[in-house]
Design a protein around this motif. Structure first.
Motif, PDB file in Angstrom:
ATOM      1  N   GLU A   1       0.822  -1.210   0.000  1.00 49.42           N
ATOM      2  CA  GLU A   1       0.000   0.000   0.000  1.00 49.42           C
ATOM      3  C   GLU A   1       0.856   1.260   0.000  1.00 49.42           C
ATOM      4  OE1 GLU A   1      -3.460  -0.224   2.715  1.00 49.42           O
ATOM      5  OE2 GLU A   1      -2.939  -2.344   2.959  1.00 49.42           O
ATOM      6  N   GLY A   2       2.181   1.093  -0.200  1.00 49.81           N
ATOM      7  CA  GLY A   2       3.058   2.243  -0.377  1.00 49.81           C
ATOM      8  C   GLY A   2       3.651   2.804   0.896  1.00 49.81           C
ATOM      9  N   HIS A   3       3.689   2.014   1.983  1.00 49.79           N
ATOM     10  CA  HIS A   3       4.135   2.530   3.278  1.00 49.79           C
ATOM     11  C   HIS A   3       5.493   1.995   3.743  1.00 49.79           C
ATOM     12  CE1 HIS A   3       0.164   4.262   3.984  1.00 49.79           C
ATOM     13  NE2 HIS A   3      -0.363   3.103   3.629  1.00 49.79           N
ATOM     14  N   ARG A   4       5.874   0.799   3.352  1.00 48.25           N
ATOM     15  CA  ARG A   4       6.966   0.090   4.029  1.00 48.25           C
ATOM     16  C   ARG A   4       8.284   0.866   4.032  1.00 48.25           C
ATOM     17  NH1 ARG A   4       8.678  -3.209   8.094  1.00 48.25           N
ATOM     18  NH2 ARG A   4      10.389  -4.568   7.437  1.00 48.25           N
ATOM     19  N   TRP A   5       8.745   1.321   2.862  1.00 46.02           N
ATOM     20  CA  TRP A   5      10.027   2.035   2.825  1.00 46.02           C
ATOM     21  C   TRP A   5       9.967   3.314   3.651  1.00 46.02           C
ATOM     22  CZ3 TRP A   5      15.003   1.787   2.255  1.00 46.02           C
ATOM     23  CH2 TRP A   5      15.739   2.962   2.048  1.00 46.02           C
ATOM     24  N   PHE A   6       8.888   4.055   3.523  1.00 47.06           N
ATOM     25  CA  PHE A   6       8.755   5.302   4.275  1.00 47.06           C
ATOM     26  C   PHE A   6       8.668   5.026   5.777  1.00 47.06           C
ATOM     27  CE2 PHE A   6       6.639   6.615   0.150  1.00 47.06           C
ATOM     28  CZ  PHE A   6       7.754   7.276  -0.327  1.00 47.06           C
ATOM     29  N   ASP A   7       8.051   3.909   6.174  1.00 51.58           N
ATOM     30  CA  ASP A   7       8.030   3.517   7.583  1.00 51.58           C
ATOM     31  C   ASP A   7       9.447   3.268   8.100  1.00 51.58           C
ATOM     32  OD1 ASP A   7       5.299   3.676   7.875  1.00 51.58           O
ATOM     33  OD2 ASP A   7       4.952   1.508   7.784  1.00 51.58           O
ATOM     34  N   LEU A   8      10.227   2.548   7.331  1.00 54.22           N
ATOM     35  CA  LEU A   8      11.591   2.215   7.766  1.00 54.22           C
ATOM     36  C   LEU A   8      12.451   3.463   7.885  1.00 54.22           C
ATOM     37  CD1 LEU A   8      12.255  -1.019   5.666  1.00 54.22           C
ATOM     38  CD2 LEU A   8      11.759  -0.879   8.119  1.00 54.22           C
ATOM     39  N   VAL A   9      12.292   4.390   6.957  1.00 53.01           N
ATOM     40  CA  VAL A   9      13.058   5.644   7.035  1.00 53.01           C
ATOM     41  C   VAL A   9      12.593   6.469   8.225  1.00 53.01           C
ATOM     42  CG1 VAL A   9      13.576   7.809   5.848  1.00 53.01           C
ATOM     43  CG2 VAL A   9      13.547   5.664   4.563  1.00 53.01           C
ATOM     44  N   ARG A  10      11.286   6.569   8.402  1.00 52.23           N
ATOM     45  CA  ARG A  10      10.720   7.386   9.491  1.00 52.23           C
ATOM     46  C   ARG A  10      11.180   6.908  10.865  1.00 52.23           C
ATOM     47  NH1 ARG A  10       6.554   5.901  12.195  1.00 52.23           N
ATOM     48  NH2 ARG A  10       5.677   4.569  10.578  1.00 52.23           N
ATOM     49  N   THR A  11      11.296   5.610  11.038  1.00 54.74           N
ATOM     50  CA  THR A  11      11.669   5.044  12.341  1.00 54.74           C
ATOM     51  C   THR A  11      13.176   4.810  12.475  1.00 54.74           C
ATOM     52  OG1 THR A  11      11.234   2.812  11.486  1.00 54.74           O
ATOM     53  CG2 THR A  11       9.428   3.933  12.630  1.00 54.74           C
ATOM     54  N   ASP A  12      13.940   5.305  11.520  1.00 56.60           N
ATOM     55  CA  ASP A  12      15.411   5.150  11.532  1.00 56.60           C
ATOM     56  C   ASP A  12      15.833   3.687  11.487  1.00 56.60           C
ATOM     57  OD1 ASP A  12      15.771   7.974  11.780  1.00 56.60           O
ATOM     58  OD2 ASP A  12      15.352   7.806  13.923  1.00 56.60           O
ATOM     59  N   ARG A  13      15.049   2.879  10.823  1.00 64.29           N
ATOM     60  CA  ARG A  13      15.335   1.448  10.762  1.00 64.29           C
ATOM     61  C   ARG A  13      15.743   0.985   9.366  1.00 64.29           C
ATOM     62  NH1 ARG A  13      16.086  -2.536  13.564  1.00 64.29           N
ATOM     63  NH2 ARG A  13      14.274  -3.817  12.987  1.00 64.29           N
ATOM     64  N   ALA A  14      15.723   1.862   8.397  1.00 68.95           N
ATOM     65  CA  ALA A  14      15.918   1.433   7.012  1.00 68.95           C
ATOM     66  C   ALA A  14      17.282   0.782   6.798  1.00 68.95           C
ATOM     67  CB  ALA A  14      15.743   2.619   6.064  1.00 68.95           C
ATOM     68  N   ILE A  15      18.333   1.392   7.289  1.00 70.60           N
ATOM     69  CA  ILE A  15      19.677   0.871   7.030  1.00 70.60           C
ATOM     70  C   ILE A  15      19.855  -0.499   7.666  1.00 70.60           C
ATOM     71  CG2 ILE A  15      22.132   1.264   7.430  1.00 70.60           C
ATOM     72  CD1 ILE A  15      21.536   4.284   7.227  1.00 70.60           C
ATOM     73  N   ALA A  16      19.475  -0.633   8.936  1.00 68.48           N
ATOM     74  CA  ALA A  16      19.646  -1.916   9.630  1.00 68.48           C
ATOM     75  C   ALA A  16      18.779  -3.003   9.008  1.00 68.48           C
ATOM     76  CB  ALA A  16      19.311  -1.749  11.114  1.00 68.48           C
TER      77      ALA A  16
END
Length: 506
Positions: A449-464
């Motif tokens: 639904e278009g949320h996952r990547w933006f969720d990971l960036v928002r929560t500072d979890r994308a890199i890990a």
């Protein structure tokens, strides 16, 4: 939908910024996007009557179709940025350069960057024209503010997408009438863009109606503005105002979870009780249909295709379910009904291991003409965001747990408003454990639904999260801070030299 251009300009993005693109005549069963040359600039002095401003507002809604993905606009939409870079999706097609988003090898001349930029600023330009020229139309103050509230919501949503994709972006809030003026806009700091987004959404919240019915169903409401404002605050880590706005949506009781998860996405149940806002499409060879049904389908044979959508259209493989998401969903157990409702293998599954998302199943009239809306914001998202905002502000409390437990109960086909000790999160849960569980629930609930990547960036979890994902895949790709934003399209920098590139890109 057929596009005509008032002027042919050297830079396509400049024409979008100027707002000179216009739409041809269409017909549509979703009545509020039934158009009659809606963005034609009727007069240099302004819109002459209320009908013209209504058509202009409609054009702003229609532009969201192009921004969120539409074949005739040659734009794939928000899923390119919100899903493909994440651990949810893999792009299997060749020739579209979607693989660059999958493995973070994005080059600034990627056409998907340019088309998204163009459609984003075309939407913003249409909103700015209404806000500028609509001042002279004879309307009651209430009607004028309601129309302005609609386009300010659309403008805010467009800028919210833009700032999450590119970071600092040109902030244009007025009508631009000449090419030289367009070249004066460089990149505006994110903080200033967010200030404008919040101002627009607060205006929309104040003036929009609480409900829409009949021909207006699908137009933005006060609840949608509140929910989006909460999401914006959460993205900025402003947890107290985020919780306040999201709690207002919950307490208002105008939205509710659908009892059956799969029913959220049924084309026979559009704009149901769970939908705060959706970009609306309609099929019927009118140029207003969505292409997500076939865009997201793997390259199945005709038997497999017909077993899912009742037609033999070939899958484009733009946005295929990644096996990592299937593994995570299966780990949730067979009691979690979201898995079966979200993913499917076709008949004769031994011929392929590629799952297809069920959230966009329809029988299209052509390969790019389906009925599926794109759901931008729904009530389950509001509940999970509220729990997150409370948890990050004060730690878990009863209200936060009540919100997330409703989503968990629904995922097990249990009554959402009745406590269930078997599945409910315990009152003793730690803030860290709740944070982890919310990340999981958002992935299982909102995938594709278009949320996952933006969720990971928002929560500072994308890199890990993504580097662990690549390690599990035995891939050499690793990401760093530079990959959290996408490159500014090189065409924009060539057209407007005062634009600068994001770090890490040429």
């Amino acid at each position: 939908m057929t596009f005509n251009y008032k002027n042919i300009l050297a830079g396509l993005s400049v024409s979008a910024l100027l707002g000179l693109a216009s739409l041809g005549t269409t017909s549509c069963s979703k009545d509020f996007i039934d158009l009659d040359d809606p963005t034609r600039l009727l007069s240099s002095e302004g819109y002459p009557d209320s009908l013209s401003i209504v058509s202009g507002v409609t054009a702003a809604y229609s532009a969201l179709q192009d921004q969120y993905g539409k074949s005739s606009a040659n734009n794939r939409g928000i899923f390119v940025f919100g899903e493909i870079p994440s651990d949810n999706s893999t792009a299997l097609t060749s020739g579209e350069r979607l693989n660059e988003f999958d493995d973070f090898s994005i080059i600034s001349d990627n056409p998907r960057l340019q088309s998204q930029w163009l459609m984003t600023y075309r939407t913003i330009a249409r909103c700015n024209i209404i806000l500028s020229r609509g001042q002279t139309v004879k309307l009651t103050a209430a009607n004028r503010n309601r129309y302005f509230g609609e386009v300010r919501f659309i403008r805010a949503l467009s800028y919210f997408n833009a700032v999450r994709i590119w970071g600092d972006v040109p902030l244009v809030t007025g009508e631009i009438e000449s090419i030289p003026d367009a070249y004066q806009f460089g990149r505006t700091p994110q903080a200033q863009v967010y200030t404008q987004i919040i101002e627009d959404l607060r205006f929309a919240k104040k003036w929009l109606p609480t409900t829409r019915t009949g021909n207006d169903l699908g137009r933005v409401t006060k609840g949608a503005a509140q929910g989006m404002l909460g999401k914006v605050f959460l993205t900025q880590k402003q947890y107290a105002p985020a919780a306040t706005e999201l709690d207002s949506v919950i307490r208002d009781n105008r939205f509710s979870l659908q009892p059956v998860f799969a029913n959220i996405f049924a084309t026979s149940n559009e704009m149901n009780s769970e939908i705060l806002f959706a970009v609306r499409y309609t099929k019927g060879a009118l140029g207003l249909g969505s292409a997500f049904t076939t865009w997201f389908m793997p390259g199945y044979n005709e038997t497999q295709t017909r077993s899912i959508i009742g037609a033999n259209f070939t899958g484009q493989q733009f946005n295929v379910v990644d096996s990592d998401l299937i593994t995570t969903a299966n780990a949730s157990g067979t009691a979690d009904v979201r898995t079966a409702a979200s993913f499917v293998l076709p008949a004769g599954a031994s011929a392929t291991t590629s799952y297809y998302t069920r959230k966009y199943i329809d029988t299209p009239t052509s390969s790019t003409d389906a009925e599926n809306d794109w759901i931008v914001l729904r009530y389950a998202d509001v509940l999970l965001m509220y729990a997150e905002a409370v948890n990050e502000q004060t730690g878990p409390n009863a209200a936060a747990l009540s919100a997330v437990n409703q989503v968990i109960r629904r995922s097990r086909n249990l009554p959402t408003n009745t406590a269930n000790a078997t599945v409910d999160l315990p009152g003793s849960i730690s803030s860290t454990d709740l944070r982890t569980r919310l990340e999981l629930e958002r992935r299982l609930e909102l995938n594709f639904e278009g949320h996952r990547w933006f969720d990971l960036v928002r929560t500072d979890r994308a890199i890990a999260v993504m580097n662990a994902y690549f390690a599990r895949k035995n891939a050499t790709t690793r990401i760093n801070q530079n990959n959290l934003l996408f490159p500014i399209p090189v065409q924009e920098i060539q057209t407007n030299p005062i634009l600068t590139q994001n770090p890490g890109y040429n």
